[in-house]
Every structure is written in structure tokens, then in C-alpha cells.
Design a protein around this motif. Sequence first.
Motif, mmCIF file in Angstrom:
data_model
loop_
_atom_site.group_PDB
_atom_site.id
_atom_site.type_symbol
_atom_site.label_atom_id
_atom_site.label_comp_id
_atom_site.label_asym_id
_atom_site.label_seq_id
_atom_site.Cartn_x
_atom_site.Cartn_y
_atom_site.Cartn_z
ATOM 1 N N GLU A 335 0.810 -1.218 0.000
ATOM 2 C CA GLU A 335 0.000 0.000 0.000
ATOM 3 C C GLU A 335 0.841 1.265 0.000
ATOM 4 O OE1 GLU A 335 -2.511 -0.356 3.408
ATOM 5 O OE2 GLU A 335 -3.774 -1.921 2.503
ATOM 6 N N ARG A 336 2.170 1.108 -0.069
ATOM 7 C CA ARG A 336 3.056 2.267 -0.113
ATOM 8 C C ARG A 336 3.911 2.220 -1.383
ATOM 9 N NH1 ARG A 336 6.643 1.337 4.768
ATOM 10 N NH2 ARG A 336 5.658 -0.721 4.896
ATOM 11 N N PRO A 337 4.299 3.382 -1.905
ATOM 12 C CA PRO A 337 5.245 3.384 -3.018
ATOM 13 C C PRO A 337 6.517 2.641 -2.625
ATOM 14 C CG PRO A 337 4.311 5.574 -2.720
ATOM 15 C CD PRO A 337 3.850 4.751 -1.554
ATOM 16 N N HIS A 338 7.015 1.813 -3.534
ATOM 17 C CA HIS A 338 8.150 0.954 -3.225
ATOM 18 C C HIS A 338 9.350 1.376 -4.065
ATOM 19 C CE1 HIS A 338 9.683 -3.457 -2.530
ATOM 20 N NE2 HIS A 338 10.462 -2.522 -1.999
ATOM 21 N N VAL A 339 10.469 1.663 -3.411
ATOM 22 C CA VAL A 339 11.718 1.952 -4.100
ATOM 23 C C VAL A 339 12.415 0.616 -4.346
ATOM 24 C CG1 VAL A 339 13.960 3.099 -3.975
ATOM 25 C CG2 VAL A 339 11.915 4.231 -3.053
ATOM 26 N N THR A 368 24.016 -3.100 -3.848
ATOM 27 C CA THR A 368 25.336 -3.252 -4.458
ATOM 28 C C THR A 368 25.252 -3.915 -5.827
ATOM 29 O OG1 THR A 368 25.714 -5.374 -3.342
ATOM 30 C CG2 THR A 368 26.475 -3.390 -2.215
ATOM 31 N N ALA A 369 24.196 -4.666 -6.068
ATOM 32 C CA ALA A 369 24.051 -5.347 -7.355
ATOM 33 C C ALA A 369 23.483 -4.431 -8.434
ATOM 34 C CB ALA A 369 23.148 -6.575 -7.201
ATOM 35 N N GLY A 370 23.108 -3.213 -8.075
ATOM 36 C CA GLY A 370 22.450 -2.341 -9.048
ATOM 37 C C GLY A 370 23.129 -1.002 -9.211
ATOM 38 N N ASN A 371 22.525 -0.183 -10.057
ATOM 39 C CA ASN A 371 23.030 1.169 -10.309
ATOM 40 C C ASN A 371 21.906 2.199 -10.401
ATOM 41 O OD1 ASN A 371 21.991 0.226 -12.708
ATOM 42 N ND2 ASN A 371 23.661 0.947 -13.985
ATOM 43 N N GLY A 372 20.726 1.834 -9.943
ATOM 44 C CA GLY A 372 19.608 2.766 -9.973
ATOM 45 C C GLY A 372 18.401 2.181 -9.268
ATOM 46 N N TYR A 373 17.297 2.897 -9.359
ATOM 47 C CA TYR A 373 16.081 2.390 -8.728
ATOM 48 C C TYR A 373 14.847 2.806 -9.514
ATOM 49 C CZ TYR A 373 15.735 7.104 -6.624
ATOM 50 O OH TYR A 373 15.669 8.465 -6.421
ATOM 51 N N VAL A 374 13.799 2.039 -9.302
ATOM 52 C CA VAL A 374 12.479 2.306 -9.883
ATOM 53 C C VAL A 374 11.526 2.524 -8.728
ATOM 54 C CG1 VAL A 374 10.566 1.284 -11.158
ATOM 55 C CG2 VAL A 374 12.911 0.955 -11.957
ATOM 56 N N GLN A 375 10.685 3.533 -8.838
ATOM 57 C CA GLN A 375 9.677 3.782 -7.805
ATOM 58 C C GLN A 375 8.333 3.272 -8.298
ATOM 59 O OE1 GLN A 375 9.844 7.626 -5.757
ATOM 60 N NE2 GLN A 375 7.601 7.712 -5.874
ATOM 61 N N LEU A 376 7.846 2.227 -7.645
ATOM 62 C CA LEU A 376 6.587 1.602 -8.042
ATOM 63 C C LEU A 376 5.443 2.095 -7.165
ATOM 64 C CD1 LEU A 376 7.573 -2.138 -8.664
ATOM 65 C CD2 LEU A 376 7.259 -0.323 -10.350
ATOM 66 N N SER A 377 4.377 2.546 -7.799
ATOM 67 C CA SER A 377 3.201 2.985 -7.059
ATOM 68 C C SER A 377 2.505 1.788 -6.424
ATOM 69 C CB SER A 377 2.225 3.699 -7.999
ATOM 70 O OG SER A 377 2.837 4.816 -8.606
ATOM 71 N N PRO A 378 1.706 2.024 -5.366
ATOM 72 C CA PRO A 378 0.953 0.919 -4.756
ATOM 73 C C PRO A 378 0.093 0.199 -5.794
ATOM 74 C CG PRO A 378 0.851 2.878 -3.384
ATOM 75 C CD PRO A 378 1.501 3.298 -4.654
ATOM 76 N N GLY A 379 0.189 -1.118 -5.806
ATOM 77 C CA GLY A 379 -0.603 -1.916 -6.733
ATOM 78 C C GLY A 379 -0.051 -1.980 -8.147
ATOM 79 N N ALA A 380 1.079 -1.326 -8.407
ATOM 80 C CA ALA A 380 1.631 -1.320 -9.761
ATOM 81 C C ALA A 380 2.071 -2.715 -10.169
ATOM 82 C CB ALA A 380 2.813 -0.361 -9.843
ATOM 83 N N CYS A 381 1.794 -3.053 -11.412
ATOM 84 C CA CYS A 381 2.176 -4.363 -11.942
ATOM 85 C C CYS A 381 2.684 -4.164 -13.364
ATOM 86 C CB CYS A 381 0.984 -5.323 -11.924
ATOM 87 S SG CYS A 381 1.417 -7.014 -12.405
ATOM 88 N N LEU A 382 4.010 -4.258 -13.532
ATOM 89 C CA LEU A 382 4.617 -4.095 -14.843
ATOM 90 C C LEU A 382 5.003 -5.456 -15.398
ATOM 91 C CD1 LEU A 382 6.996 -1.086 -14.086
ATOM 92 C CD2 LEU A 382 4.736 -0.993 -15.153
#
Length: 406
Positions: A335-339, A368-382
Amino acid sequence: MIPIEEARQLVLRHTGLLGSEDVPLLQGLGRVVAEDVVAPWNIPLTDSSAMDGYAFSASAGHGKCLRVVGFLPAGERRDIPLAAGEAVRIMTGAPLPPGCDTVVPIEEVEETVEGIRLRGEAKAGTHVRKAGDDVRSGDYVIEAGTTLRPQEIGLLASLGKVSVSVYGVPSVAIIATGDELVESDTQPVPGKTINSNSLSLAAQVLACGGRPHILGIAADERKTVCEKIDEALQYDVIITTGGVSVGDRDHVKEAIQSLGGKIVFWKVHMKPGKPVAFALLKGKPVFALPGNPVSAMVAGELFVRPALLTMRGVRNVSRPVVKATASEGFRNAGERPHVVFVSAALNEGKYVVGATGRQSSSRLSSMTAGNGYVQLSPGACLEAGDVVDVTLMDIATDRRMDNAAP
């Protein structure tokens, strides 16, 4: 809880520029200029040669033999005008003598007993660097708010600058709280955890141009936490980690308030890092971050970083955002935006992005395995193949498909 962007704007609203100082020119590298810089003279100072060759007046004409009347190396000048039909041998950077408007390279002339003969047509202005071609006297060459790179250092040096006025660098106190913590030079035992947060947060501070000061670990008691925070008031910014939730031994918020501080916000609508607090204490910004390592670094990235950059005079505090094609599905069932931390790689000029494995507030390897992030809205499904915005954190280590993390 308040939204991420609202929390960020509240932080920036309560963050001001530090004062300026003059520093030796080389020490200005990476600093932000505090005042406009005006050129005191032209660069080049006078018309000068751009080639090793012969200088003369183009009106001498094509095919004529020119009499060579001297040699002019860089660093010297000739004030005696050249007459029609005369030329001077000249080196790159040397000022053109009076009466000259053209330079022909050595390989484009034929040497004769009488002097030199042009092999082609001479056009006025050829191979001549005009006075002020780079910079003109009175030009605003560097604006206040510019971050100094090596090229700006070189330009300032060419203008005779030995020092530069820059905005200050924020000093940042870092305090870890928790009876379970031990320092990194200690072998942990069951029930104890190494205090990695102080080092990771200090590294974040360094990465955005601040000066970190690690003040050690405060035990889980209000008196000790108050003493540590009071000690930290000698610095521009205070960061605490841990002790900011709702447990019986979470004393940070109460310690800030007991010292006269004001809590601007507590709890942000995000995952991870929800129990972050931002306060003002005697005019100093205080960031009370969660104790879980990833939560602390996420809060440091989203809130501390833009504040420190703003204090240094940096105008654009945002990370670059690129469009990328998802190589796998992304889902936020919460229910919260997820980084979500990701690895973004270039493939034939386009970004492809995948998650860095299991996301957890305590799992630093997801970062450490990454170089960026995606911010997913609550309930987002890509789905795989969908295009998503990726915030890049490590441009210098931008990944390619052949070395991307699995």
C-alpha cells in the motif's frame, strides 16, 4: 504519513545556502561558485597565429614572392609593421605583427632564394586566432551556481585567478543508536550487529560534497542520545540512524524535542524507510533515519542528498532519469510506493532494466548489485517489455549488457 515528494519539498524549504569563502583555485574543484566571474581581458589578448608558418598581409596577392624579414616565436612580439610583399616566420601562439592578417602553414609555401612563394590562394584571416575569440573582456564567463570542473579551473587560471569564491561545504554529524551495535573493528556475536550505517551514510555525505563526522554509537537511553545530539550541534547538519520508530527504546524524536527541536515531519509514505523524521534544532536540520541499512540509505538518497547539495549551492539536485525496458515483471502488492533497486544496462543504445533480486530493508546486496532504482506505485504491476522510468545513481559505472549484474 506524508508523500515522498512532499517530504522532499519540506526538507528543501528548510534548507538554506551556506556562506561563501575564498579558496585557492585548485581547491575549488567540485565546489560551487558563489559569484559571477567577469573576464578582465581578452583571450587571446591579440590576434595570434594558429599555425607554424608565415604571417603577412593577404593583399600581397596569390603567387607573389614574399621576402621573409624575421622570425617570431611564441612568447615574443614584433611591433614594427610589415610592408607590402614582406612576411615573417611565425610559431603557433605568437601575436601577429602590425600589417599582418593571414598565416600560411610552412608546408603550403615554396622556399626560394628571394624568400617564399605561396602555393595557393591566401585568404585574409586564415589560421588567425582573433583577439577575444575565446573570451572577451567584460564577458560573464562563469555564473554563480556553476560547479567547478577541470575546464572551469583552467579558464579561471587563464584569467589570472589564483583563488575563487565558492559556497561552503556542509559539515555533517552522524550518530548511530542502538545497544545491539558494535563498531566494524569488532567481531560480532549473536545479538550484536556491526554499525555499518555510519560508514554508508558518511560515504553518501562525501559523495555529494559534504564533510562527514562520525560521532560513534549512542546507547538506547534518552540521556545518552540527548548528549550525542547536543554534541552534534557544532556541525551544520545532524544525521541519526535507528531509534526513530515506536519501540520502548526509540528515543531519538523525544531527545530532539527535549533539546528544543521541532519535528517537521515523521513517517513518509514509502517502502523502505517509512519511519524517517526531519526536524529543526537550533536552526540545524536533523535527519532521524531508520536503523535498517537499506532504509537508512534510501532516506539518505531521497532527503539528505538534495539538502546537502542545496546547502552547497547546487541548483539541480535531481538524479538523471532514463526510460528503460523491463527485462522481467515488476510488482508492488503493498500500500506504499516501493523503491526497488535495479540494474540498468545499455543494449544497442537503449536501456534494459531488471531487479537486483529480493528487496529487503536489511539487504544491502540489493543495492550493491544495481546502479539505480524504480519507484513503483501501490498496486503497480509491470510486465516484461513495459517501459519504466529508472533513476540512475551511478553514471560513472553505467552498465552494459556484457557486465550487467544477473
